[in-house]
Enzyme design. Structure first.
Site, PDB file in Angstrom:
ATOM      1  N   GLY A   1       0.687  -1.148   0.103  1.00 50.57           N
ATOM      2  CA  GLY A   1      -0.239   0.014   0.086  1.00 50.57           C
ATOM      3  C   GLY A   1       1.027   1.188  -0.007  1.00 50.57           C
TER       4      GLY A   1
ATOM      5  N   GLN B   1     -10.099  10.460   7.247  1.00 53.42           N
ATOM      6  CA  GLN B   1      -8.926  11.391   7.706  1.00 53.42           C
ATOM      7  C   GLN B   1      -8.738  12.430   6.397  1.00 53.42           C
ATOM      8  OE1 GLN B   1      -7.140  10.660  10.671  1.00 53.42           O
ATOM      9  NE2 GLN B   1      -5.840  12.706  10.334  1.00 53.42           N
TER      10      GLN B   1
ATOM     11  N   GLN C   1      -6.833  12.420   3.217  1.00 49.69           N
ATOM     12  CA  GLN C   1      -7.000  11.283   2.321  1.00 49.69           C
ATOM     13  C   GLN C   1      -7.868  10.982   2.184  1.00 49.69           C
ATOM     14  OE1 GLN C   1      -5.408   8.691   6.200  1.00 49.69           O
ATOM     15  NE2 GLN C   1      -2.899   8.740   5.195  1.00 49.69           N
TER      16      GLN C   1
ATOM     17  N   TYR D   1      -7.008   7.655   0.287  1.00 49.43           N
ATOM     18  CA  TYR D   1      -6.396   6.510   1.025  1.00 49.43           C
ATOM     19  C   TYR D   1      -7.570   6.041   1.646  1.00 49.43           C
ATOM     20  CZ  TYR D   1      -3.508   4.013   4.365  1.00 49.43           C
ATOM     21  OH  TYR D   1      -3.105   2.327   5.065  1.00 49.43           O
TER      22      TYR D   1
ATOM     23  N   GLY E   1      -4.814   0.681  13.243  1.00 46.43           N
ATOM     24  CA  GLY E   1      -4.322   1.660  13.302  1.00 46.43           C
ATOM     25  C   GLY E   1      -3.097   2.319  13.295  1.00 46.43           C
TER      26      GLY E   1
HETATM   27  P1  NAD Z   1       5.650   0.435   3.721  1.00 46.25           P
HETATM   28  O1  NAD Z   1       6.067   1.534   2.909  1.00 46.25           O
HETATM   29  O2  NAD Z   1       6.382   0.065   4.905  1.00 46.25           O
HETATM   30  O3  NAD Z   1       5.491  -0.659   3.273  1.00 46.25           O
HETATM   31  C1  NAD Z   1       4.144  -0.797   2.075  1.00 46.25           C
HETATM   32  C2  NAD Z   1       5.322  -2.071   0.976  1.00 46.25           C
HETATM   33  O4  NAD Z   1       4.027  -2.205  -0.231  1.00 46.25           O
HETATM   34  C3  NAD Z   1       5.769  -1.100   0.568  1.00 46.25           C
HETATM   35  O5  NAD Z   1       7.171  -3.024   0.784  1.00 46.25           O
HETATM   36  C4  NAD Z   1       6.294  -0.777  -0.997  1.00 46.25           C
HETATM   37  O6  NAD Z   1       6.969  -1.324  -1.633  1.00 46.25           O
HETATM   38  C5  NAD Z   1       5.114  -1.876  -1.252  1.00 46.25           C
HETATM   39  N1  NAD Z   1       4.492  -1.143  -2.170  1.00 46.25           N
HETATM   40  C6  NAD Z   1       4.450  -0.552  -2.767  1.00 46.25           C
HETATM   41  N2  NAD Z   1       3.432  -0.119  -4.154  1.00 46.25           N
HETATM   42  C7  NAD Z   1       3.497  -1.082  -4.116  1.00 46.25           C
HETATM   43  C8  NAD Z   1       3.175  -2.376  -5.661  1.00 46.25           C
HETATM   44  N3  NAD Z   1       3.193  -1.334  -6.683  1.00 46.25           N
HETATM   45  N4  NAD Z   1       3.656  -3.420  -5.574  1.00 46.25           N
HETATM   46  C9  NAD Z   1       4.215  -4.334  -4.833  1.00 46.25           C
HETATM   47  N5  NAD Z   1       5.089  -3.620  -3.913  1.00 46.25           N
HETATM   48  C10 NAD Z   1       3.941  -1.983  -3.767  1.00 46.25           C
HETATM   49  O7  NAD Z   1       4.380   0.431   4.656  1.00 46.25           O
HETATM   50  P2  NAD Z   1       3.283  -0.024   5.508  1.00 46.25           P
HETATM   51  O8  NAD Z   1       3.074   1.262   6.561  1.00 46.25           O
HETATM   52  O9  NAD Z   1       4.030  -1.914   6.231  1.00 46.25           O
HETATM   53  O10 NAD Z   1       1.713  -0.271   5.674  1.00 46.25           O
HETATM   54  C11 NAD Z   1       1.653  -1.473   5.393  1.00 46.25           C
HETATM   55  C12 NAD Z   1       0.012  -1.461   4.646  1.00 46.25           C
HETATM   56  O11 NAD Z   1      -0.623  -1.078   6.001  1.00 46.25           O
HETATM   57  C13 NAD Z   1      -0.558  -0.572   3.526  1.00 46.25           C
HETATM   58  O12 NAD Z   1      -1.040  -1.405   3.073  1.00 46.25           O
HETATM   59  C14 NAD Z   1      -1.217   0.185   4.872  1.00 46.25           C
HETATM   60  O13 NAD Z   1      -1.642   1.131   4.266  1.00 46.25           O
HETATM   61  C15 NAD Z   1      -1.069  -0.355   5.688  1.00 46.25           C
HETATM   62  N6  NAD Z   1      -1.275   0.255   7.035  1.00 46.25           N
HETATM   63  C16 NAD Z   1      -0.558   0.896   7.532  1.00 46.25           C
HETATM   64  C17 NAD Z   1      -0.739   1.438   8.939  1.00 46.25           C
HETATM   65  C18 NAD Z   1       0.418   1.744   9.827  1.00 46.25           C
HETATM   66  O14 NAD Z   1       0.890   2.494  11.355  1.00 46.25           O
HETATM   67  N7  NAD Z   1       1.721   1.750   9.709  1.00 46.25           N
HETATM   68  C19 NAD Z   1      -1.779   1.151   9.480  1.00 46.25           C
HETATM   69  C20 NAD Z   1      -2.600   1.370   8.958  1.00 46.25           C
HETATM   70  C21 NAD Z   1      -2.872   0.414   7.413  1.00 46.25           C
END
Ligand code: NAD
Length: 246
Positions: A90, A147, A150, A153, A184
């Site tokens: 994401g 949010q 966003q 998103y 969260g």
């Molecule tokens: P992050 O940026 O560390 O990891 C996201 C990963 O997705 C990365 O490895 C990135 O290279 C990969 N990615 C992005 N676009 C891509 C594509 N087109 N094809 C293949 N891979 C792709 O982010 P994170 O915090 O680990 O988030 C992981 C998931 O959790 C996401 O979907 C995010 O929206 C969701 N999320 C995260 C949080 C948080 O607090 N970190 C909260 C709610 C939801």
């Protein structure tokens, strides 16, 4: 035979924690990565192996249907099955709607929502034939409550749970469950990027008084993909320290 688990965006952040948890619990993990980030993915793979957690890696851009089809064809050729899919990849491209350009809108919709079509569609037949499948889609608390800045998103991540509920109905008779996890604020690069003052304010608003750890999400994924979790489908599990309750 080890069950095969594909984790998109599986080499960093939450994805890396999910890959590690599933590998350490005996699954054959394939951590997907964005083709442009191959060096980082191979470095991660090497470090995981040194930690005693050997994972396969596979390149594909999840926003691109052809790229996903090719990756999954390759996995089915190599492993003969894909039992588990964790749609974790994401991105964010934040801006108020007034300032958001079409590219920011489309990038988030394509990566965070259309990716579910691109990744799930090519694996369904294999899951159906095996009468087993576990699909876990990662949404967000910002889908549940909206949010500021966003719209892209929040819309994409709310769409994720709609997708979950519809596909859960389509696949329920085939031994395939489909569920959503809505994190969260979790301690990853995505949250690190939030300015300090805003982060303090966010932490103050979380009932348990801290951000979550990637392992908190990994444990919820592990629970849902278990062989014995077949009666849980179409559900949404919030892992947010009480930030949003519904
Ligand atoms: P992050 O940026 O560390 O990891 C996201 C990963 O997705 C990365 O490895 C990135 O290279 C990969 N990615 C992005 N676009 C891509 C594509 N087109 N094809 C293949 N891979 C792709 O982010 P994170 O915090 O680990 O988030 C992981 C998931 O959790 C996401 O979907 C995010 O929206 C969701 N999320 C995260 C949080 C948080 O607090 N970190 C909260 C709610 C939801």
């Amino acid at each position: 035979m080890k069950k095969v688990a594909l984790v998109t965006g599986g080499t960093s952040g939450l994805g890396a924690a999910i890959s590690a948890r599933l590998t350490s619990d005996g699954y054959q993990v394939v951590a997907n990565y964005l083709p442009a980030l191959e060096d980082q993915a191979l470095e991660w793979q090497q470090a995981s192996e040194q930690d005693g957690l050997p994972c396969a890696v596979a390149a594909a851009d999840v926003s691109d249907a052809t790229s996903c089809q090719l990756m999954i064809d390759m996995l089915l050729e190599e492993f003969k099955r894909v039992d588990i899919v964790v749609n974790n990849a994401g991105i964010t491209r934040d801006a108020t709607l007034k300032k958001m350009d079409l590219e920011q809108w489309q990038a988030v919709i394509n990566t965070n929502l259309s990716s579910l079509y691109n990744v799930c569609k090519p694996v369904l037949e294999s899951m159906q034939n095996n009468r087993f499948g576990r699909i876990v889609n990662i949404s967000s608390v910002n889908a549940q409550r909206g949010q500021f800045g966003q719209t892209n998103y929040s819309a994409a991540k709310a769409g994720v749970h709609g997708f979950t509920k519809a596909l859960a109905q389509e696949m329920a008779r085939h031994g395939v469950t489909v569920n959503t996890i809505s994190p969260g604020f979790i301690n990853t690069a995505m949250v690190d990027a939030i300015p300090e003052a805003m982060r303090t304010e966010i932490i103050d608003s979380i009932p348990v008084g801290r951000v979550g750890q990637p392992e908190d999400i990994a444990r919820a994924v592990r629970f849902l993909v278990d062989d014995n979790a077949g009666y849980i489908t179409g559900s949404e599990i919030s892992v947010n320290g009480g930030l949003f309750m519904h």
